[in-house]
Enzyme design. Structure first.
Site, mmCIF file in Angstrom:
data_model
loop_
_atom_site.group_PDB
_atom_site.id
_atom_site.type_symbol
_atom_site.label_atom_id
_atom_site.label_comp_id
_atom_site.label_asym_id
_atom_site.label_seq_id
_atom_site.Cartn_x
_atom_site.Cartn_y
_atom_site.Cartn_z
ATOM 1 C CE1 TYR A 167 40.924 35.970 39.658
ATOM 2 C CE2 TYR A 167 39.383 34.202 40.166
ATOM 3 C CZ TYR A 167 39.833 35.197 39.309
ATOM 4 O OH TYR A 167 39.170 35.431 38.116
ATOM 5 C CB SER A 177 35.491 35.115 39.129
ATOM 6 O OG SER A 177 35.916 33.771 39.085
HETATM 7 P P1 NAP Z 1 44.198 38.423 31.069
HETATM 8 O O1 NAP Z 1 44.282 38.232 29.597
HETATM 9 O O2 NAP Z 1 45.311 37.997 31.957
HETATM 10 O O3 NAP Z 1 43.782 39.932 31.366
HETATM 11 C C1 NAP Z 1 43.968 40.566 32.610
HETATM 12 C C2 NAP Z 1 44.103 42.056 32.364
HETATM 13 O O4 NAP Z 1 44.325 42.740 33.618
HETATM 14 C C3 NAP Z 1 45.317 42.359 31.486
HETATM 15 O O5 NAP Z 1 45.002 43.432 30.630
HETATM 16 C C4 NAP Z 1 46.356 42.783 32.507
HETATM 17 O O6 NAP Z 1 47.400 43.549 31.995
HETATM 18 C C5 NAP Z 1 45.479 43.563 33.460
HETATM 19 N N1 NAP Z 1 46.207 43.813 34.694
HETATM 20 C C6 NAP Z 1 46.758 42.904 35.522
HETATM 21 N N2 NAP Z 1 47.412 43.532 36.510
HETATM 22 C C7 NAP Z 1 47.264 44.860 36.307
HETATM 23 C C8 NAP Z 1 47.726 46.024 36.973
HETATM 24 N N3 NAP Z 1 48.511 45.948 38.061
HETATM 25 N N4 NAP Z 1 47.392 47.240 36.479
HETATM 26 C C9 NAP Z 1 46.640 47.344 35.359
HETATM 27 N N5 NAP Z 1 46.189 46.277 34.676
HETATM 28 C C10 NAP Z 1 46.501 45.054 35.140
HETATM 29 O O7 NAP Z 1 42.937 37.610 31.607
HETATM 30 P P2 NAP Z 1 41.369 37.692 31.298
HETATM 31 O O8 NAP Z 1 40.889 36.310 31.346
HETATM 32 O O9 NAP Z 1 41.064 38.518 30.106
HETATM 33 O O10 NAP Z 1 40.865 38.413 32.624
HETATM 34 C C11 NAP Z 1 40.113 39.593 32.650
HETATM 35 C C12 NAP Z 1 39.206 39.594 33.878
HETATM 36 O O11 NAP Z 1 38.293 38.495 33.792
HETATM 37 C C13 NAP Z 1 39.945 39.416 35.210
HETATM 38 O O12 NAP Z 1 39.347 40.240 36.202
HETATM 39 C C14 NAP Z 1 39.722 37.945 35.525
HETATM 40 O O13 NAP Z 1 39.798 37.679 36.903
HETATM 41 C C15 NAP Z 1 38.320 37.762 34.992
HETATM 42 N N6 NAP Z 1 37.932 36.386 34.721
HETATM 43 C C16 NAP Z 1 38.508 35.640 33.725
HETATM 44 C C17 NAP Z 1 38.074 34.335 33.511
HETATM 45 C C18 NAP Z 1 38.625 33.461 32.418
HETATM 46 O O14 NAP Z 1 38.212 32.295 32.319
HETATM 47 N N7 NAP Z 1 39.526 33.910 31.576
HETATM 48 C C19 NAP Z 1 37.074 33.789 34.306
HETATM 49 C C20 NAP Z 1 36.525 34.573 35.313
HETATM 50 C C21 NAP Z 1 36.944 35.873 35.509
HETATM 51 P P3 NAP Z 1 48.822 42.862 31.579
HETATM 52 O O15 NAP Z 1 48.590 42.266 30.233
HETATM 53 O O16 NAP Z 1 49.760 44.009 31.600
HETATM 54 O O17 NAP Z 1 49.115 41.829 32.629
#
Ligand code: NAP
Length: 246
Positions: free
Chosen positions: A151, A138
């Site tokens: 986080y 991140s």
């Molecule tokens: P998201 O749509 O909320 O995706 C998060 C994923 O993690 C979902 O598939 C979620 O499943 C899964 N997850 C959460 N808790 C879990 C658990 N206990 N066991 C198994 N799976 C679990 O958000 P995203 O933006 O795509 O995030 C993906 C990654 O990118 C994360 O590591 C996040 O920190 C990182 N990130 C995102 C951004 C951004 O701007 N979007 C920026 C920097 C980093 P559920 O659908 O079941 O909750």
């Protein structure tokens, strides 16, 4: 040989039902990999999209509320690529932040990531194979953020562990790298985009002048999963429209 091809490779992508993980799963499959989509819910939409495009995919149920949940998946299973994408965030003032919000985030984002990497690497080493780990870090692997202490701690841990594991495993043919996404249009950032003031403040700082798309991250994940990145070890690649350069 196409050094960006993943033909014949088997990948596990965590959190592949939505957002960045879904885009990564689809892109790895598009590059030729057989993709196993892990989540606490079935990744039916992702699997259907991959199969419709003519590639091979399946769902694997894994809930990282137990950080050891994925450790039994790898021995003898033939995986070549691991993408640790699953992640959560909890927001509160640091003066009010609870132990529950600390542990929940650290367990999924840092502890589960480490022990999943460990199990994957042990399986590769036992089989005498090489492989690729791609961790999703991140901007808060580098910056402090605000009201997200667990986080920030967890994502600094992701960057540190990526380097540590690369130091231990590079000579064994296992590449460990990370991607630091900037502000990406996913469920995670819906509230920020819905707030006109926050949305404008964020866009004003991004040199590229737009939010990132999950596909922007996925293309870098293909590179880090492919032979093209064989000499890349311990890197945390910013895919942020230039945010950190500002
Ligand atoms: P998201 O749509 O909320 O995706 C998060 C994923 O993690 C979902 O598939 C979620 O499943 C899964 N997850 C959460 N808790 C879990 C658990 N206990 N066991 C198994 N799976 C679990 O958000 P995203 O933006 O795509 O995030 C993906 C990654 O990118 C994360 O590591 C996040 O920190 C990182 N990130 C995102 C951004 C951004 O701007 N979007 C920026 C920097 C980093 P559920 O659908 O079941 O909750």
């Amino acid at each position: 040989m196409n050094r960006f091809s993943l033909t014949g490779r088997k990948a596990l992508v965590t959190g592949a039902n939505t957002g960045i993980g879904q885009a990564i799963a689809v892109a790895l499959a598009g590059a030729g990999a057989e993709v196993h989509c892990a989540g606490r819910r079935r990744c039916d939409e992702t699997v259907a999209a991959i199969r419709t495009a003519g590639s091979t995919a399946d769902s694997v149920l894994v809930d990282f509320a137990d950080p050891m949940a994925a450790t039994g998946l790898f021995a003898g299973a033939g995986y070549d690529i691991l993408v640790n994408n699953a992640g959560i965030i909890r927001r509160n003032d640091s003066t009010d932040f609870t132990e529950e919000d600390w542990d929940a985030v650290m367990d999924v984002n840092a502890k589960a990531l480490f022990f999943t990497c460990q199990a994957f690497a042990k399986a590769l080493l036992a089989e005498g194979k090489t492989g690729k780990v791609v961790n999703i870090a991140s901007l808060l692997s580098f910056q402090g953020g605000i009201r997200v202490p667990s986080y920030t701690a967890s994502k600094h841990a992701v960057a540190g562990l990526t380097k540590l594991l690369a130091n231990e495993w590079a000579a064994k043919g296992i590449n460990v790298n990370a991607i630091a996404p900037g502000y990406i249009e996913t469920n995670n950032t819906e509230a920020l985009r819905a707030d006109p003031d926050r949305n404008k403040a964020i866009l004003d700082r991004i040199p590229a002048g737009r939010w990132g798309r999950a596909e922007d991250i996925a293309d870098t994940a293909v590179f880090l999963s492919a032979p093209a990145s064989d000499y890349v070890h311990g890197a945390v690649i910013n895919v942020d429209g230039g945010w950190l350069a500002r």
